[in-house]
Write an enzyme that holds these catalytic residues in place. Structure first.
Site, PDB file in Angstrom:
ATOM      1  N   ARG A  97       0.815  -1.214   0.000  1.00  0.00           N
ATOM      2  CA  ARG A  97       0.000   0.000   0.000  1.00  0.00           C
ATOM      3  C   ARG A  97       0.851   1.268   0.000  1.00  0.00           C
ATOM      4  O   ARG A  97       0.626   2.172  -0.792  1.00  0.00           O
ATOM      5  CB  ARG A  97      -0.919   0.005   1.225  1.00  0.00           C
ATOM      6  CG  ARG A  97      -1.960  -1.094   1.228  1.00  0.00           C
ATOM      7  CD  ARG A  97      -2.801  -1.024   2.504  1.00  0.00           C
ATOM      8  NE  ARG A  97      -3.793  -2.083   2.556  1.00  0.00           N
ATOM      9  CZ  ARG A  97      -3.554  -3.299   3.023  1.00  0.00           C
ATOM     10  NH1 ARG A  97      -2.348  -3.598   3.489  1.00  0.00           N
ATOM     11  NH2 ARG A  97      -4.491  -4.217   3.046  1.00  0.00           N
ATOM     12  N   ASP A 120       9.217  -6.651  -4.841  1.00  0.00           N
ATOM     13  CA  ASP A 120       8.418  -7.154  -3.727  1.00  0.00           C
ATOM     14  C   ASP A 120       8.313  -8.662  -3.909  1.00  0.00           C
ATOM     15  O   ASP A 120       8.012  -9.125  -5.016  1.00  0.00           O
ATOM     16  CB  ASP A 120       7.023  -6.520  -3.727  1.00  0.00           C
ATOM     17  CG  ASP A 120       6.268  -6.783  -2.434  1.00  0.00           C
ATOM     18  OD1 ASP A 120       5.971  -5.809  -1.716  1.00  0.00           O
ATOM     19  OD2 ASP A 120       5.986  -7.950  -2.129  1.00  0.00           O
ATOM     20  N   ARG A 127      11.129   0.701   8.885  1.00  0.00           N
ATOM     21  CA  ARG A 127      11.646   0.174  10.137  1.00  0.00           C
ATOM     22  C   ARG A 127      13.151   0.359  10.188  1.00  0.00           C
ATOM     23  O   ARG A 127      13.852   0.065   9.206  1.00  0.00           O
ATOM     24  CB  ARG A 127      11.310  -1.317  10.284  1.00  0.00           C
ATOM     25  CG  ARG A 127       9.847  -1.608  10.623  1.00  0.00           C
ATOM     26  CD  ARG A 127       9.508  -1.163  12.027  1.00  0.00           C
ATOM     27  NE  ARG A 127       8.132  -1.448  12.404  1.00  0.00           N
ATOM     28  CZ  ARG A 127       7.110  -0.626  12.226  1.00  0.00           C
ATOM     29  NH1 ARG A 127       7.318   0.548  11.636  1.00  0.00           N
ATOM     30  NH2 ARG A 127       5.889  -0.950  12.628  1.00  0.00           N
ATOM     31  N   GLU A 145      15.367   3.134  19.151  1.00  0.00           N
ATOM     32  CA  GLU A 145      14.637   4.398  19.269  1.00  0.00           C
ATOM     33  C   GLU A 145      14.321   4.702  20.723  1.00  0.00           C
ATOM     34  O   GLU A 145      13.680   3.888  21.388  1.00  0.00           O
ATOM     35  CB  GLU A 145      13.367   4.349  18.432  1.00  0.00           C
ATOM     36  CG  GLU A 145      13.652   4.212  16.936  1.00  0.00           C
ATOM     37  CD  GLU A 145      12.409   4.274  16.062  1.00  0.00           C
ATOM     38  OE1 GLU A 145      11.289   4.300  16.610  1.00  0.00           O
ATOM     39  OE2 GLU A 145      12.563   4.304  14.829  1.00  0.00           O
ATOM     40  N   HIS A 185      10.756   9.497  13.991  1.00  0.00           N
ATOM     41  CA  HIS A 185       9.663   8.541  13.753  1.00  0.00           C
ATOM     42  C   HIS A 185       8.325   9.268  13.649  1.00  0.00           C
ATOM     43  O   HIS A 185       7.398   9.050  14.434  1.00  0.00           O
ATOM     44  CB  HIS A 185       9.602   7.482  14.856  1.00  0.00           C
ATOM     45  CG  HIS A 185       8.949   6.202  14.394  1.00  0.00           C
ATOM     46  ND1 HIS A 185       9.303   4.974  14.877  1.00  0.00           N
ATOM     47  CD2 HIS A 185       7.971   5.975  13.491  1.00  0.00           C
ATOM     48  CE1 HIS A 185       8.577   4.032  14.287  1.00  0.00           C
ATOM     49  NE2 HIS A 185       7.755   4.625  13.436  1.00  0.00           N
TER      50      HIS A 185
END
Length: 492
Positions: free
Chosen positions: A167, A187, A248, A277, A295
């Site tokens: 998406r 992908d 990520r 993080e 983030h």
């Protein structure tokens, strides 16, 4: 198929609409974002459901402590903070009949953050191309002369490689194409014909690296994607390639980015996520060629409301027996909720209940496994069987959406027994008078029998099943036990 969901614990900040939707549908909600891990372990057994964002770590300890958990919801994209493997071992994926383990599902809201993450990605690409972050810093430091060294590049005519064409990847492609960029991508799931629908040429990774002017990643962080872009990849890229990560931390190796920037092989990096993080070391984020944000990919008012509504609606859908959109480790359950599969799921549950009723001493601490065979015994096309370690076996099928018992211990019923409401199962001698004798005994006990069928004889024994128009009483069971070898009532 549905299940009861009475109480949900929310442990991370989430829009109030999530709470409102759950409560409106009769689900009790407790929101506590201040729990320590020890407090969470104490609280979690009280709840059927858990909703988290990225802050709460749903570890093995938490999952194992959640003895009543049926569903875990991640309000957002990705489930890195949930130990899905341990949850699966606890019965999370319902691809087999489980008698004692309550099904527990892990779902997330993959669509809620899509637009915000895609827009943030495009923002970083545009800002990198024109050194916006460095220009802003120069103005704040009153260094007008730095404009001479901040020569940028147009995006028109450049090639953007998108790793992960789901998406977010698709939305990034569509937006950057408006700048005149050529989009290529990879992908492992999305095929070339699908990516071609949004004008993105699918390529294997080894062909992508030398062609890309910009690379953006949109994959989960799994062993196969950790350090996907590393020193070796940078070495085969165009000199000056720019990379963006809003997915990520750890998909692009941070140490490799630093080395590639220092050597000039990488012309800049837009990073919204990091390996830890907050970062333990801000050296990379402080490099002039790096545009770093803390983030913020999903940090929009619209995204926060969207994921809150979506996760709540998914919980409600599960309770109502609707689809499990967003289930990441319950594909079998997602299929099971379809109208075509639901009768077979009900059959499996009822066979498990009957098997447990007939084998009360063999249920505790049992192990469950499933297998599949291409052939079913005539005249049936599809059959589900439950087999105990001691060899006890029963089988059933469906007809018109109804669950039917077709055999016990290899002894088939000439007329399949309907498994509805409460069934009385019994075992008696192979005497031809067994059926009328049982019918007479039940009638004398005041029972209105809806159906009564017996199996073929084997070793002088027959199995039988009776169902009733009104709930049977213990009296009928006691009466029946005087004329048969064994009898049991099973509530279905």
């Amino acid at each position: 198929m549905s299940f009861q969901l009475q109480s949900v614990l929310i442990t991370d900040e989430i829009d109030t609409q999530c709470v409102e939707i759950l409560q409106k549908n009769g689900i009790q909600v407790v929101k506590n974002t201040k729990l320590t891990k020890e407090q969470l372990l104490t609280e979690i057994p009280k709840y059927d459901g858990l909703v988290v964002r990225s802050a709460t770590k749903v570890t093995a300890d938490v999952i194992n402590a959640g003895t009543n958990l049926k569903i875990i919801g991640r309000a957002g994209t990705g489930v890195d903070n949930i130990d899905c493997d341990v949850a699966t071992k606890r019965g999370i994926i319902v691809d087999e009949v489980r008698i004692h383990v309550q099904p527990c599902f892990v779902i997330h809201t993959p669509g809620g953050n899509t637009l915000s993450a895609a827009e943030h990605t495009c923002t970083l690409i545009c800002a990198l191309s024109r050194h916006i972050h460095r220009g802003d810093r120069a103005m704040k430091e009153e260094k007008w002369s730095e404009r001479k060294v901040l020569m940028g590049n147009e995006l028109y005519g450049k090639t953007l490689a998108i790793i992960g064409l789901g998406r977010i990847g698709k939305e990034v492609a569509l937006r950057m194409q408006s700048f005149g960029m050529t989009t290529i991508g990879y992908d492992p799931i999305i095929p070339a014909e699908v990516s071609a629908e949004f004008n993105t040429e699918w390529m294997p990774l080894e062909k992508i690296w030398p062609l890309a002017d910009y690379i953006t990643v949109h994959t989960p962080l799994i062993p196969q994607t950790r350090n996907l872009i590393n020193d070796q990849v940078f070495s085969v890229c165009k000199k000056g390639v720019k990379v963006v990560n809003v997915a990520r931390g750890g998909i692009i190796e941070e140490a490799a980015i630093k080395r590639a920037i220092e050597s000039g092989q990488c012309g800049g990096a837009g990073l919204d996520v990091f390996e830890s993080e907050p970062p333990k070391d801000f050296t990379l984020a402080k490099m002039p060629q790096v545009l770093a944000t803390p983030h913020l990919g999903a940090s929009t008012t619209e995204a926060q409301k969207r994921v809150a509504v979506e996760i709540a609606e998914q919980f409600v859908d599960v309770v109502r027996g609707k689809s499990l959109f967003g289930a990441i480790n319950a594909h079998a359950m997602t299929n099971a909720l379809s109208p075509e599969s639901r009768p077979w799921v009900v059959l499996g549950r009822k066979l498990g209940q009957v098997a447990a009723g007939l084998n009360p001493g063999n249920v505790e601490n049992m192990q469950v496994k499933n297998s599949h065979e291409e052939a079913a015994p005539a005249p049936y096309t599809n059959v589900v069987s439950v087999i105990f370690n001691n060899g006890f076996r029963l089988s059933g099928t469906t007809s018109g959406g109804n669950a039917l018992l077709i055999e016990v211990q290899g002894q088939q019923f000439s007329v399949p027994a309907s498994l509805v409401d409460v069934a009385l199962l019994f075992k008696g001698t192979g005497n031809p008078q067994l059926l009328p004798t049982v019918a007479g005994a039940l009638a004398s006990a005041g029972m209105c029998v809806s159906s009564l069928t017996v199996s073929v004889e084997n070793d002088g024994q027959k199995w039988g099943v009776a169902t009733f128009a009104t709930p049977p009483t213990e009296k009928c069971l006691e009466v029946l036990k005087t004329i048969v070898n064994a009898a049991v009532l099973v509530t279905l």
